[in-house]
Motif scaffolding. Structure first.
Motif, PDB file in Angstrom:
ATOM      1  N   GLU A   1     -30.170   0.774  16.032  1.00 54.83           N
ATOM      2  CA  GLU A   1     -29.179   0.021  14.925  1.00 54.83           C
ATOM      3  C   GLU A   1     -29.893  -0.658  13.723  1.00 54.83           C
ATOM      4  OE1 GLU A   1     -26.071  -2.052  16.801  1.00 54.83           O
ATOM      5  OE2 GLU A   1     -25.393  -2.918  15.161  1.00 54.83           O
ATOM      6  N   SER A   2     -31.263  -1.147  14.225  1.00 54.07           N
ATOM      7  CA  SER A   2     -31.897  -2.195  13.354  1.00 54.07           C
ATOM      8  C   SER A   2     -32.328  -1.195  12.170  1.00 54.07           C
ATOM      9  CB  SER A   2     -33.200  -2.688  13.927  1.00 54.07           C
ATOM     10  OG  SER A   2     -34.063  -1.684  14.276  1.00 54.07           O
TER      11      SER A   2
ATOM     12  N   ALA B   1     -30.065  -1.596  20.170  1.00 50.98           N
ATOM     13  CA  ALA B   1     -30.432  -2.466  19.115  1.00 50.98           C
ATOM     14  C   ALA B   1     -31.676  -2.022  18.131  1.00 50.98           C
ATOM     15  CB  ALA B   1     -31.081  -3.644  19.849  1.00 50.98           C
ATOM     16  N   LEU B   2     -32.566  -1.139  18.891  1.00 49.74           N
ATOM     17  CA  LEU B   2     -33.874  -0.698  17.979  1.00 49.74           C
ATOM     18  C   LEU B   2     -33.364   0.345  16.986  1.00 49.74           C
ATOM     19  CD1 LEU B   2     -36.627  -0.881  20.660  1.00 49.74           C
ATOM     20  CD2 LEU B   2     -36.040  -2.375  18.663  1.00 49.74           C
TER      21      LEU B   2
ATOM     22  N   THR C   1     -29.481  -2.969  30.615  1.00 47.38           N
ATOM     23  CA  THR C   1     -30.559  -3.637  29.466  1.00 47.38           C
ATOM     24  C   THR C   1     -31.356  -2.889  28.741  1.00 47.38           C
ATOM     25  OG1 THR C   1     -30.425  -5.337  31.306  1.00 47.38           O
ATOM     26  CG2 THR C   1     -32.017  -5.513  29.628  1.00 47.38           C
TER      27      THR C   1
ATOM     28  N   LEU D   1     -29.319  -1.236   9.976  1.00 43.67           N
ATOM     29  CA  LEU D   1     -29.103  -2.170   9.170  1.00 43.67           C
ATOM     30  C   LEU D   1     -30.046  -2.550   7.933  1.00 43.67           C
ATOM     31  CD1 LEU D   1     -28.185  -4.387  12.244  1.00 43.67           C
ATOM     32  CD2 LEU D   1     -26.984  -4.122  10.471  1.00 43.67           C
ATOM     33  N   PHE D   2     -31.182  -1.882   8.215  1.00 40.41           N
ATOM     34  CA  PHE D   2     -32.188  -1.794   7.233  1.00 40.41           C
ATOM     35  C   PHE D   2     -31.587  -1.249   5.820  1.00 40.41           C
ATOM     36  CE2 PHE D   2     -36.233  -2.312   9.914  1.00 40.41           C
ATOM     37  CZ  PHE D   2     -35.891  -3.475  10.125  1.00 40.41           C
TER      38      PHE D   2
ATOM     39  N   ILE E   1     -29.292  -1.439  26.050  1.00 41.09           N
ATOM     40  CA  ILE E   1     -28.832  -2.230  24.957  1.00 41.09           C
ATOM     41  C   ILE E   1     -30.028  -2.313  24.050  1.00 41.09           C
ATOM     42  CG2 ILE E   1     -28.216  -4.682  24.429  1.00 41.09           C
ATOM     43  CD1 ILE E   1     -26.460  -4.718  26.653  1.00 41.09           C
ATOM     44  N   LEU E   2     -31.322  -2.577  24.548  1.00 44.45           N
ATOM     45  CA  LEU E   2     -32.444  -2.667  23.734  1.00 44.45           C
ATOM     46  C   LEU E   2     -32.720  -1.514  22.940  1.00 44.45           C
ATOM     47  CD1 LEU E   2     -34.746  -4.744  24.050  1.00 44.45           C
ATOM     48  CD2 LEU E   2     -36.034  -3.021  25.251  1.00 44.45           C
TER      49      LEU E   2
END
Lengths: 122, 234
Positions: free
Chosen positions: A105-106, A102-103, A95, A109-110, A98-99
């Motif tokens: 990857e964000s 994701a942070l 967990t 993505l920006f 993945i957190l």
């Protein structure tokens, strides 16, 4: 003896000058670029951003992917190391991993969103 | 953004275009979920005293697996108080998941590939966790969170904390939007390049991305709620 010292100081000075000149070139080059981009924009008149914008979008996405993958690679590598040493911790490691992914990857993505916006301007 | 063929646009060309398509797919998902939850409620009434679960994959079993999964991961993040916050986070999880999965069906564009849908959901979460923080700790204590440990640096900390709080719904929304849009674009490009077999890989990848992103969305919302309601224990 004194001669050597003079030569050494001269060399040091030259090194410093080299650094300084590289810095100056970069500094003024940047202004040149800005002026060029501005001129482009002024002559473009409207939505057409020209090829520079397309290059910008490509570089934006490439650098974002580079940085993001480096970061994610490190995160996954250490998570896997932890799991390999202690397989019982797999569910507890997952967990937060993945957190973290994701942070990381964000931010990629920006830049992806920005690249989409840039492509829309071409 | 071009999306290629859209089933809804093809069926109702006068009402739905590329702009309103997302609204309608969100509407379809909402109606589907409401219907499913009514059916689930009915099945609960029918078998109130059932001990052994049904042996097949039914609506009831699916619902129970999802809700239990959401409850378990929330409990692992927040702790024993988690059951209070399951309703909203569970709803968000199911809504985002089903909306994203809709993109895996050819001819549908997922509503989560539109930044407005995501912003609506993430702003709901934002308001909710701030409300919870104020309710659980009181306005003064909650505000004290923003001040930092020392009073001298309070103005600076206030600024930083405010920015980091206001950025949260934005990042939640943009993360989901970027993932789903990127996934959809990749699928579209590969369907153009090789129309057969190869896009299946990217559809499977799309399902994986939808699952992970719905999980991440609800996980981050849970973390925010957990941070807001946590009592400081010195």
């Amino acid at each position: 003896m004194k001669n050597k010292q003079v030569i050494e100081t001269g060399l040091r000075l030259r090194k410093r000058m080299k650094k300084l000149s590289a810095f100056l070139v970069a500094f003024f080059g940047q202004f040149l670029f800005v002026a060029y981009a501005m001129a482009e924009e002024a002559s473009g008149a409207g939505s057409s951003g020209g090829s520079l914008v397309a290059i910008g979008a490509g570089i934006c996405m490439g650098m974002a992917a580079l940085g993001g993958t480096l970061g994610q690679g490190r995160a996954v590598a250490s998570a896997l190391e932890g799991v390999a040493r202690n397989p019982g911790a797999a569910s507890k490691v997952q967990t937060p991993m993945i957190l973290g992914l994701a942070l990381i990857e964000s931010l990629v993505l920006f830049s992806f969103v920005i690249a989409i916006m840039l492509v829309g301007k071409v | 953004m071009e999306h290629g063929f859209s089933l809804l646009e093809w069926l109702f060309p006068s009402v739905i275009n590329s702009k309103s398509g997302h609204v309608f797919s969100a509407l379809i998902v909402a109606i589907l979920l409401i219907l499913a939850s009514f059916l689930y409620r009915k099945s609960l009434k029918k078998s109130a005293d059932e001990v052994i679960p049904e042996g097949r994959v039914s609506l009831k079993n699916i619902f129970q697996v999802v809700v239990e999964g959401v409850f378990n991961f929330m409990e692992s993040v927040i702790g024993h108080n988690a059951h209070k916050y399951v309703p909203l986070i569970g709803t968000v999880f199911i809504y985002v998941l089903v909306n994203s999965l809709l993109g895996a069906i050819p001819g549908f564009s997922p509503a989560t590939a539109n930044v407005s849908t995501n912003l609506a959901v993430s702003l709901t979460v934002f308001v909710y966790y701030n409300y919870l923080g104020i309710k659980e700790q009181g306005f003064k204590n909650y505000l004290h969170h923003f001040m930092g440990p020392i009073i001298y640096i309070a103005p600076l900390m206030m600024l930083i904390e405010l920015i980091s709080h206001f950025v949260r719904p934005l990042t939640l929304a943009v993360r989901l939007f970027g993932n789903l849009t990127g996934d959809h674009i990749v699928l579209g490009i590969f369907s153009d390049l090789v129309p057969l077999v190869v896009p299946v890989i990217f559809m499977a990848f799309g399902i994986f991305v939808s699952l992970v992103q719905a999980f991440v969305f609800s996980l981050l919302s849970t973390v925010y709620i957990g941070l807001a309601v946590a009592h400081e224990e010195h």
